[in-house]
Each structure stands twice: as structure tokens, then as C-alpha cells.
Scaffold this motif. Structure first.
Motif: not given
Length: 175
Positions: A142-144, A151-157
Motif C-alpha cells: 500500500g505504501i509503494a 516495494e523493495g524501495t519501501v522495505k529498504s527505507r
């Protein structure tokens, strides 16, 4: 018969997108899906709202409103269970974090201030995903979607933000 009921409702000024039979079907699907009796009226209202939103967007009405409403009700029942499980897991996590002794009001105030300061010091992108994930309870997907990033960027952040906040709280000897 349904067309006559709709015309009669419009003439009375109420434009309910669900007739009585469709409402009963929605209630049954929600109940069979495990939604508690007390939450059934809210579920029916959600189905109504989605049908009205669809019309407001100019989308064509479903061919079979009753079937469409049943599918939406089934999805709402699954969402209800997911939210319930998420709340239970959150409660379990919070319970496991609670110390055996109740902290004083001063201790919780110090922690609140330290977290707020730690959030202020995070880069905007990290603070944004952290707040959306843990305070708004949005899933990574949802954030992505909301931010238009992978989604990978969200997880990394998220990983970087949590690590930075944890390090800050350890530095300040708050936790």
C-alpha cells in the motif's frame, strides 16, 4: 418487480442502490464469512458506499448487482479477518514489549519525546515510510502504491529508518 421498487424509492427521494433482497444476501455473506452480528450493518453500508462510489466515478453499473454485492461482501469479510489478525498480532507484540513493572508517567514521556526527536532527525523519505507503516498501519504494498515507488524501495527505507531510530534511542539510553 425490482425496477418498480427502484422507481418507487426514487419517487420517495431515497436512492438506495441495494434492494431488500440484495441487502439480505450481503448480510448473509458477511455472516457466513465470520463477521460478528454487531458489525453487519457497517458491512452493508460499505457495500452500498462502494456501489455509490462506482456510480459517482461514472463507471457502468454491474450487470448483476446482487452478485457484485456478494463478492464485495466476501472481500469485506476477508478484510475484517485480516484486520482482526493484525490487531491481535500488534497486541501480542505490544504485550511482549511491556516490562513487568509499569513505567512511570515520566518514563513514557521521556520515550515519547525521544521517539518524536528521533523521527524529526530522520530524512523525509525514511520518516514518511516509517509513519505510513507503523502509525497509519499501511502494508508495504500500500505504501509503494501510494508513493509510486517499488516495494523493495519501501522495505529498504523502512529498514534504514528503524535502524536509525533504534540507534538514536540506544544512544540516548532511552531503551
Amino acid at each position: 418487480m425490482a425496477v418498480l421498487r427502484r422507481k418507487a424509492r426514487r419517487a420517495q427521494g431515497t436512492d438506495d442502490p441495494l434492494d431488500a433482497a440484495q441487502e439480505r444476501r450481503v448480510r448473509a455473506v458477511l455472516a457466513l464469512g465470520g463477521v460478528p452480528q454487531a458489525d453487519l450493518p457497517d458491512g452493508v453500508q460499505q457495500v452500498r458506499l462502494r456501489l455509490l462510489e462506482r456510480a459517482a466515478k461514472g463507471d457502468e453499473a454491474p450487470r448483476d448487482v446482487s452478485a457484485w454485492a456478494a463478492v464485495v461482501a466476501s472481500n469485506l469479510a476477508m478484510d475484517w479477518h485480516r484486520a482482526k489478525r493484525r490487531q491481535e498480532r500488534l497486541g501480542e507484540r505490544l504485550a511482549s514489549l511491556r516490562p513487568l513493572e509499569h513505567p512511570s508517567g515520566e518514563d513514557t514521556s521521556v520515550l515519547s519525546v525521544a521517539v518524536a526527536q528521533g523521527l524529526d532527525e530522520l530524512p523525509d523519505q525514511h520518516r514518511q515510510v516509517l509513519v505510513l507503516r507503523f502509525f497509519a498501519d499501511l502494508p508495504v504494498r500500500g505504501i509503494a502504491a501510494e508513493l509510486g515507488i517499488p516495494e523493495g524501495t519501501v522495505k529498504s527505507r523502512l529498514h534504514s529508518a528503524v535502524r536509525a531510530l533504534r540507534d538514536r534511542l540506544h544512544e540516548d539510553e532511552v531503551v
